[in-house]
Design an enzyme around this catalytic site. Structure first.
Site, short mmCIF file in Angstrom:
data_model
loop_
_atom_site.label_atom_id
_atom_site.label_comp_id
_atom_site.label_asym_id
_atom_site.label_seq_id
_atom_site.Cartn_x
_atom_site.Cartn_y
_atom_site.Cartn_z
N ASN A 30 -2.80 -1.10 -1.73
CA ASN A 30 -2.25 -0.91 -3.07
C ASN A 30 -3.42 -0.93 -4.05
OD1 ASN A 30 -2.81 -3.66 -4.04
ND2 ASN A 30 -1.25 -4.25 -2.55
N ASP A 40 -1.41 -3.07 5.51
CA ASP A 40 -2.38 -3.78 4.66
C ASP A 40 -2.47 -5.24 5.11
OD1 ASP A 40 -2.67 -4.02 0.98
OD2 ASP A 40 -4.12 -4.33 2.59
N THR A 124 4.34 5.99 4.05
CA THR A 124 5.67 6.21 4.67
C THR A 124 6.41 4.92 4.94
OG1 THR A 124 4.85 6.18 6.96
CG2 THR A 124 4.80 8.31 5.82
N TYR A 127 6.08 2.39 0.49
CA TYR A 127 6.00 3.39 -0.60
C TYR A 127 6.98 4.55 -0.44
CZ TYR A 127 2.03 1.12 -2.94
OH TYR A 127 1.21 0.24 -3.62
N1 APR Z 1 -0.65 -0.34 12.58
C1 APR Z 1 -0.35 0.96 12.25
N2 APR Z 1 0.59 1.30 11.36
C2 APR Z 1 1.28 0.28 10.79
C3 APR Z 1 1.04 -1.08 11.07
C4 APR Z 1 0.02 -1.37 12.01
N3 APR Z 1 -0.30 -2.62 12.35
N4 APR Z 1 1.89 -1.83 10.31
C5 APR Z 1 2.65 -0.97 9.61
N5 APR Z 1 2.30 0.30 9.90
C6 APR Z 1 2.85 1.56 9.41
C7 APR Z 1 4.24 1.53 8.82
O1 APR Z 1 5.22 1.54 9.85
C8 APR Z 1 4.22 2.84 8.04
O2 APR Z 1 4.53 3.93 8.90
O3 APR Z 1 2.04 1.99 8.34
C9 APR Z 1 2.76 2.96 7.59
C10 APR Z 1 2.54 2.67 6.12
O4 APR Z 1 3.47 1.66 5.72
P1 APR Z 1 3.06 0.44 4.77
O5 APR Z 1 2.12 -0.44 5.48
O6 APR Z 1 4.32 -0.13 4.24
O7 APR Z 1 2.23 1.14 3.60
P2 APR Z 1 2.72 2.09 2.42
O8 APR Z 1 4.04 2.71 2.68
O9 APR Z 1 1.54 2.99 2.15
O10 APR Z 1 2.91 1.08 1.21
C11 APR Z 1 1.75 0.44 0.70
O11 APR Z 1 2.61 -1.73 1.14
O12 APR Z 1 1.60 -3.30 2.42
C12 APR Z 1 1.80 -2.89 1.14
O13 APR Z 1 -0.19 -3.61 0.00
C13 APR Z 1 0.51 -2.47 0.47
O14 APR Z 1 1.52 -2.34 -1.67
C14 APR Z 1 1.03 -1.57 -0.60
C15 APR Z 1 2.20 -0.86 0.09
#
Ligand code: APR
Length: 176
Positions: A30, A40, A124, A127
């Site tokens: 983020n 994250d 995905t 967000y």
């Molecule tokens: N390895 C690979 N992919 C992962 C993992 C992992 N360990 N954990 C989660 N994911 C996948 C999720 O299933 C999704 O398909 O990463 C993708 C992105 O999802 P999010 O982590 O929720 O990130 P995003 O949708 O970009 O939202 C970002 O979420 O974690 C917070 O600080 C971050 O505020 C920011 C927001």
């Protein structure tokens, strides 16, 4: 480089990106760069507190931009942090911001002459970016970058859920 050659540099797998032994893994961050949930949170947990300490000094990051840090306890030498777009309706510039997250991450990797990079499915999760739209932007941007920059970097899309995994596999199959 022909599109088909670029495609041979791309692989897709299901798994936890923190376990990837590549030069750099990309974090779907983020704008504060101070950690969060999802991937994250997983990356910060696996890398340890030094990652957050370095991130604190970066002063945040705008959506679509990217910053690089050390990887610390991760196998990966580096982490590239990029805030993807928060999806509203697809008409608030989200596609361009998502494309920029991939492009700017790849440019940082190229600047450091890195040979392998792992991406999660940026935006995905929390967000809310529609997975069937995000996959096209992710893959097309990577192929475009490899062709335009003539950059031989190995790209691994590491998916955490079956829906994304199938979407990436099907989309890439259609391009081969
Ligand atoms: N390895 C690979 N992919 C992962 C993992 C992992 N360990 N954990 C989660 N994911 C996948 C999720 O299933 C999704 O398909 O990463 C993708 C992105 O999802 P999010 O982590 O929720 O990130 P995003 O949708 O970009 O939202 C970002 O979420 O974690 C917070 O600080 C971050 O505020 C920011 C927001």
């Amino acid at each position: 480089m022909k599109k088909s050659e670029a495609i041979h540099l791309i692989t897709v797998k299901k798994g936890d990106i923190t376990k990837e032994s590549v030069d750099v893994i990309v974090n779907a961050a983020n704008t504060s760069l101070l950690g969060g949930g999802g991937v994250d949170g997983a990356i910060h947990r696996a890398a340890g507190p030094e990652l957050l300490a370095e991130c604190r000094m970066l002063g945040g990051c705008r959506p679509g931009e990217a910053r690089i840090t050390g990887g610390y306890k991760l196998d990966a030498r580096y982490v590239i942090h990029t805030p993807g777009p928060v999806y509203v309706d697809g008409r608030q510039g989200e596609p361009v911001i998502l494309r920029n997250s991939y492009l700017n991450s790849l440019n940082l990797a190229k600047e450091k002459a890195l040979k392998s990079i792992a991406f999660p499915a940026i935006s995905t999760g929390i967000y809310n970016y529609p997975k069937n739209e995000a996959v096209k932007i992710a893959v097309d941007t990577v192929i475009e970058f490899i062709n335009n920059e003539n950059c031989k970097i190995r790209v691994v899309f590491v998916l955490f859920d079956d829906e994304n995994l199938q979407l990436y596999k099907n989309y890439l199959k259609g391009l081969r």
